[in-house]
Design a protein around this motif. Structure first.
Motif, PDB file in Angstrom:
ATOM      1  N   HIS A   6      42.053 -41.018  -9.035  1.00 24.42           N
ATOM      2  CA  HIS A   6      41.489 -41.174  -7.697  1.00 24.42           C
ATOM      3  C   HIS A   6      42.506 -40.625  -6.702  1.00 24.42           C
ATOM      4  O   HIS A   6      43.599 -40.199  -7.088  1.00 24.42           O
TER       5      HIS A   6
ATOM      6  N   CYS B  28      38.233 -42.568  -1.038  1.00 25.05           N
ATOM      7  CA  CYS B  28      38.775 -41.901  -2.212  1.00 25.05           C
ATOM      8  C   CYS B  28      38.569 -40.397  -2.027  1.00 25.05           C
ATOM      9  O   CYS B  28      37.497 -39.959  -1.636  1.00 25.05           O
TER      10      CYS B  28
ATOM     11  N   GLU C  91      39.295 -37.897  -4.391  1.00 20.93           N
ATOM     12  CA  GLU C  91      39.325 -37.116  -5.625  1.00 20.93           C
ATOM     13  C   GLU C  91      38.072 -37.489  -6.403  1.00 20.93           C
ATOM     14  O   GLU C  91      37.882 -38.670  -6.717  1.00 20.93           O
TER      15      GLU C  91
ATOM     16  N   CYS D 192      35.663 -38.806  -8.677  1.00 19.41           N
ATOM     17  CA  CYS D 192      36.024 -39.733  -9.755  1.00 19.41           C
ATOM     18  C   CYS D 192      34.794 -40.305 -10.438  1.00 19.41           C
ATOM     19  O   CYS D 192      34.872 -41.306 -11.122  1.00 19.41           O
TER      20      CYS D 192
ATOM     21  N   HIS E 211      31.819 -41.855  -6.421  1.00 18.46           N
ATOM     22  CA  HIS E 211      33.044 -41.422  -5.720  1.00 18.46           C
ATOM     23  C   HIS E 211      32.912 -41.572  -4.197  1.00 18.46           C
ATOM     24  O   HIS E 211      33.809 -42.079  -3.528  1.00 18.46           O
TER      25      HIS E 211
ATOM     26  N   MET F  70      33.426 -45.082  -2.586  1.00 15.73           N
ATOM     27  CA  MET F  70      34.702 -45.742  -2.852  1.00 15.73           C
ATOM     28  C   MET F  70      35.541 -45.680  -1.575  1.00 15.73           C
ATOM     29  O   MET F  70      36.408 -44.847  -1.418  1.00 15.73           O
TER      30      MET F  70
HETATM   31 CU   LIG Z   1      37.838 -42.604  -6.705  1.00 21.52          CU
END
Ligand SMILES: [Cu+2]
Ligand code: HEC
Length: 341
Positions: free
Chosen positions: A175, A210, A212, A214, A218, A221
């Motif tokens: 992440h 977040c 990245e 993931c 995602h 997040m």
């Molecule tokens: Cu993430």
């Protein structure tokens, strides 16, 4: 056939003409919205990085304008007045080539030096920083304050002016922890601890995300950082260190029974109870958070009921499954959980 082709090309060209206006307009609108932008920093690190950004932008904008002006000059000054005439054939110009190569290298050297300086000044937190452990999970954030014995989720609380040494890691996939106004992103990599300096003098709530890819949730997040006064922080710490509240009213007591008899205990910790699971967020003081499910929902009884009824419907792929709770069980659980201030 040829006609349709030509029309399509003309159409595309008309649109291409509008593109810069659209992009520029969108950019302006983005600035006006004053969202969580790196250009409105509230931390020493964020400010240093924003200054570097403007510095590099100034240099590159200068180069851009210079090149475009030269280009326009050349276009008009040397345009072919007599199409029959063959231009003067030259091999090159040493003086010009050496000067634009050295000028470019010098410009890049300056940018390199300034970047190096900013990195050196911001990559290490001050020695008196307070440690906080940041752990990325699919799809929420765990925050531990090891010196204070506090574990919470998705909402960091930090006293204004206090430098933080955040060690960023992950429990599953990669992440990236990012709160734009507090400065740079930091990758959260399983089995590795990356250090990030967090600090702000400006009280308020700052949004993070977040950064990245993931997995399926995602984009869901999210996180918040609450920068509060020293006194408010002390009150928060005291409340967080207290054991979980004992439910007093019947519905909440019933909720406690439901919680302890269901799978909840295998995934969640509530300090001072048999629930010691580590898969999901620590719920000891879940009622004190302003949001649930990593910033997706305001923490209200209605939203809590919606979440408990069907987590994957709210957050696709949620690691908390639909548990088939009855409406009565949900009401009792909501009463208990909102008790856990
Ligand atoms: Cu993430
Ligand atoms: C298989 C593990 C698992 C089980 C069983 C489980 N949960 Fe969860 N729970 C999670 C995970 C993981 C999250 C984090 C979801 C997210 O935000 O992506 C979560 C989130 C939550 C949240 C939101 C917390 C916050 O601060 O965002 C609440 C409240 C909650 N669970 C209550 C319950 C209750 C009550 C039960 C039992 C009826 C239960 N959970 C059963 C794994 C589980």
């Amino acid at each position: 056939m040829a006609r349709t082709h030509g029309e399509a090309r003309g159409g595309a060209r008309r649109w291409a003409g509008w593109l810069p206006a659209l992009i520029f307009g969108g950019w302006l609108a983005g600035c006006a919205a004053q969202g969580p932008s790196i250009l409105t920093p509230v931390s020493p690190k964020g400010r240093a990085e924003a200054e570097l950004f403007w510095f590099i932008l100034a240099i590159t904008a200068g180069v851009f304008i210079l090149v475009e002006l030269l280009l326009l000059y050349v276009i008009f000054r040397f345009r072919a007045r007599d199409p029959q005439r063959i231009p003067l054939q030259i091999h090159g110009n040493n003086a010009l080539e050496i000067s634009w190569t050295t000028a470019t290298a010098a410009g890049l050297a300056v940018i390199f030096a300034m970047t190096w300086r900013t990195m050196a000044a911001t990559s290490t937190p001050p020695a008196d920083a307070m440690p906080i452990k940041v752990i990325g999970h699919q799809w929420w954030w765990e925050f531990q304050y090891p010196t204070l014995g506090i574990t919470t989720a998705n909402e960091l609380v930090i006293p204004a002016g206090q430098p933080i040494r955040a060690t960023v890691t992950s429990a599953d996939v990669i992440h990236s922890f990012w709160v734009p106004q507090l400065g740079g992103k930091m990758d959260a990599i399983p089995g590795r601890e990356n250090v990030l300096w967090l600090q702000s003098d400006v009280e308020g709530t700052y949004y993070g995300q977040c950064a990245e890819l993931c997995g399926v949730s995602h984009a869901n997040m999210r996180l918040r950082v609450h920068i509060v006064s020293e006194a408010e922080f002390q009150r928060w710490v005291e409340a967080q260190r207290a054991p979980a509240a004992q439910p007093t009213e019947p519905l909440a007591q019933q909720g406690y029974q439901v919680f302890m008899s269901k799978a909840c205990v295998g995934c969640h910790t509530i300090d001072g109870t048999p629930a010691q699971g580590k898969v999901g967020p620590n719920l000891t003081h879940v009622g004190s958070r302003t949001t649930i499910a990593a910033g997706l929902l305001e923490n209200t009884p209605e939203n809590m009921a919606r979440w408990l009824d069907n987590p994957p419907a709210i957050k696709p792929g949620s690691r908390m499954p639909r548990l088939g709770l009855t409406p009565e069980e949900i009401q009792a659980l909501v009463a208990y959980l909102s008790f856990l201030k």
